[in-house]
Design a protein around this motif. Structure first.
Motif, PDB file in Angstrom:
ATOM      1  N   TRP A  92       0.815  -1.214   0.000  1.00 45.05           N
ATOM      2  CA  TRP A  92       0.000   0.000   0.000  1.00 45.05           C
ATOM      3  C   TRP A  92       0.851   1.268   0.000  1.00 45.05           C
ATOM      4  O   TRP A  92       1.971   1.281   0.515  1.00 45.05           O
ATOM      5  CB  TRP A  92      -0.903   0.013   1.230  1.00 45.05           C
ATOM      6  N   THR A 102      -5.375  12.322   3.200  1.00 43.50           N
ATOM      7  CA  THR A 102      -4.379  13.077   2.453  1.00 43.50           C
ATOM      8  C   THR A 102      -5.066  14.174   1.649  1.00 43.50           C
ATOM      9  O   THR A 102      -6.255  14.088   1.323  1.00 43.50           O
ATOM     10  CB  THR A 102      -3.593  12.163   1.498  1.00 43.50           C
ATOM     11  N   TRP A 111      -7.978   7.026   3.405  1.00 44.46           N
ATOM     12  CA  TRP A 111      -7.395   5.759   2.985  1.00 44.46           C
ATOM     13  C   TRP A 111      -7.580   4.667   4.035  1.00 44.46           C
ATOM     14  O   TRP A 111      -7.568   4.935   5.233  1.00 44.46           O
ATOM     15  CB  TRP A 111      -5.897   5.913   2.746  1.00 44.46           C
ATOM     16  N   ASP A 416      -4.669  -0.006  -1.845  1.00 44.22           N
ATOM     17  CA  ASP A 416      -4.908   1.439  -1.766  1.00 44.22           C
ATOM     18  C   ASP A 416      -6.392   1.784  -1.787  1.00 44.22           C
ATOM     19  O   ASP A 416      -6.817   2.788  -2.384  1.00 44.22           O
ATOM     20  CB  ASP A 416      -4.176   2.175  -2.883  1.00 44.22           C
ATOM     21  N   GLU A 417      -7.214   0.984  -1.139  1.00 41.68           N
ATOM     22  CA  GLU A 417      -8.634   1.292  -0.976  1.00 41.68           C
ATOM     23  C   GLU A 417      -8.773   2.661  -0.307  1.00 41.68           C
ATOM     24  O   GLU A 417      -8.099   2.967   0.677  1.00 41.68           O
ATOM     25  CB  GLU A 417      -9.299   0.201  -0.135  1.00 41.68           C
ATOM     26  N   ARG A 418      -9.671   3.488  -0.826  1.00 39.99           N
ATOM     27  CA  ARG A 418      -9.828   4.836  -0.301  1.00 39.99           C
ATOM     28  C   ARG A 418     -11.178   5.408  -0.725  1.00 39.99           C
ATOM     29  O   ARG A 418     -11.848   4.848  -1.599  1.00 39.99           O
ATOM     30  CB  ARG A 418      -8.699   5.743  -0.795  1.00 39.99           C
TER      31      ARG A 418
END
Length: 438
Positions: A92, A102, A111, A416-418
């Protein structure tokens, strides 16, 4: 409409829930207790009593009920799971259990594992009912809230357990809403589509086994278990399943076709799919049954022919076509390979001409007047299957506002699930409006 505090709380709650590691590795290996206690605490602050129930220690579920302004109206179940699939931190860009926000220049990006699937929805539910408590608002219908364990495996410790052992908690519920619907799908030509799930394929996780004669790897052996199994797996992987249109998929094709100026020619579905541009991916996996080989086990030394060989297959069955699926597996496996269900659930279909579905459409259009809510069938499954055993009709509606090129399907269960912060707040507004008026 939700207050300003709720718009902040939904972001905070999503981040804090992500920081609670509720990884479900399957086979009973999971722990939702801390997340369940977190949810109960937020409900308690709003004067709502939430009960934690468990089939096994640490496999925690939460149940709560909110009375409606029309107490005799059919109750609505709102459910979300607390567990998440595993995540490897080394893969990630940020730590998957950081809940970090972010600056992306558009309000921020939140995130972590569960940002889409589905701690954001859990957070939206908590923020909504707390806003109601501050405002003295009651929804029209009574609402039962369930936060469940084990959805990312078999639901044995979660919705399956609740439906079997706590059915009384869901008395009066006729419909339910949960994950995988109501998010922005950018369909090209400036089309913003909001697919609302009104069906899902059934789960058919299979175990295949072949038996042969063990022997030395240098000797001729026509009774080789690995060869038998490999041949069956190759047939399964190459099989072209026939098109089988369910009512939900027909409705999806009709409405999507209208958006793209394509007549819904059901006799030539593949041609129709080719006219739907990016939106084809909303329906292409639900036109047929499917079976994908995923796991192989055989042998223990290169020069030893093993007696046994095993495989696992992820099958999915359209509602009404379960018998065809089983007959096809018999044919593809043949006489030398035995197959059986490891885990099986039936597919679901829900009507799209109901007041509840209309209320979901209306809530989306209120906050995106140029958006196009459409029905669709999920290729996978949710806890709606277990709750259907109680006669509860399930829909997928966990709204989110998403930018172009976001990749919802790629990020859920992916690296990188967000979720966009402003998209989360959009979802909160939509969900609040729907739950007030459904």
């Amino acid at each position: 409409m939700v207050d300003a505090q709720a718009l902040d709380e939904v972001v905070t709650f999503t981040s804090e829930l992500i920081r609670i590691d509720t990884t479900n590795r399957g086979g009973g290996d999971g722990n939702e207790r801390e997340a369940a206690e977190y949810a109960v605490g937020k409900l308690f602050d709003a004067g709502i009593e939430g009960a934690i129930v468990e089939k096994a220690p640490l496999r925690s579920n939460v149940i709560a009920r909110i009375e409606g302004s029309e107490p005799d109206a059919p109750a609505l179940l709102v459910h979300g799971h607390l567990d998440v699939v595993p995540a490897e931190a080394a893969d990630w860009s940020v730590h998957p259990f950081s809940g970090e926000i972010t600056d992306d220049g558009n309000g921020g990006m939140l995130w972590g594992r569960g940002a889409l699937d589905m701690k954001s929805m859990d957070a939206m539910v908590l923020a909504t009912v707390r806003s109601w408590a501050r405002e003295g608002v009651k929804p029209r219908r009574p609402i039962v809230i369930a936060f469940t364990a084990d959805e990312e495996a078999s639901a044995e410790y979660g919705a399956g357990y609740l439906a079997e052992s706590h059915a009384d908690a869901f008395a009066g519920c006729t419909e339910g809403v949960s994950e995988s619907g109501g998010f922005t799908f950018h369909g090209g030509n400036d089309l913003r589509i909001y697919p609302i799930a009104a069906g899902e394929r059934g789960t058919a996780w299979l175990k295949l086994s072949a038996r042969g004669r063990a022997g030395h790897g240098s000797k001729a052996n026509p009774d080789n278990a690995v060869s038998k199994l490999a041949a069956a797996i190759a047939r399964i992987g190459a099989h072209e399943w026939p098109v089988r249109l369910t009512p939900t998929v027909r409705a999806a094709l009709t409405e999507l076709g209208a958006l793209y100026g394509a007549e819904p020619d059901f006799a030539h579905v593949d041609d129709l799919i080719g006219k739907l541009g990016p939106a084809a991916q909303l329906v292409e996996s639900t036109l047929r049954n499917s079976a994908n080989p995923t796991v192989l086990h055989a042998g223990y030394k290169v020069n030893v022919i093993p007696e046994h060989a095993n495989a696992e297959v992820d099958g999915r069955m359209l509602p009404g076509f379960e018998d065809e699926f089983a007959a096809t597996m018999d044919e593809l496996c043949g006489p030398d390979v035995h197959w059986e269900f490891q885990h099986r659930t039936s597919g679901l279909g829900a009507p799209v001409d109901t007041p509840t579905f209309a209320a979901m459409r209306e809530a989306i259009r209120k906050f995106d007047p140029d958006g196009h809510p459409v029905p669709f069938c999920m290729s996978g499954g949710t806890d709606a299957k277990q709750f259907s055993e109680l006669g509860i009709t399930g829909y997928g509606f966990s709204p989110l506002g998403l930018p172009p090129e976001f990749g919802y399907g790629r990020l859920a269960h992916g690296v990188d699930e967000r979720v966009p912060v402003e998209g989360l707040r959009f979802g909160l507004r939509v969900l609040d409006d729907f739950l007030r008026h459904a």
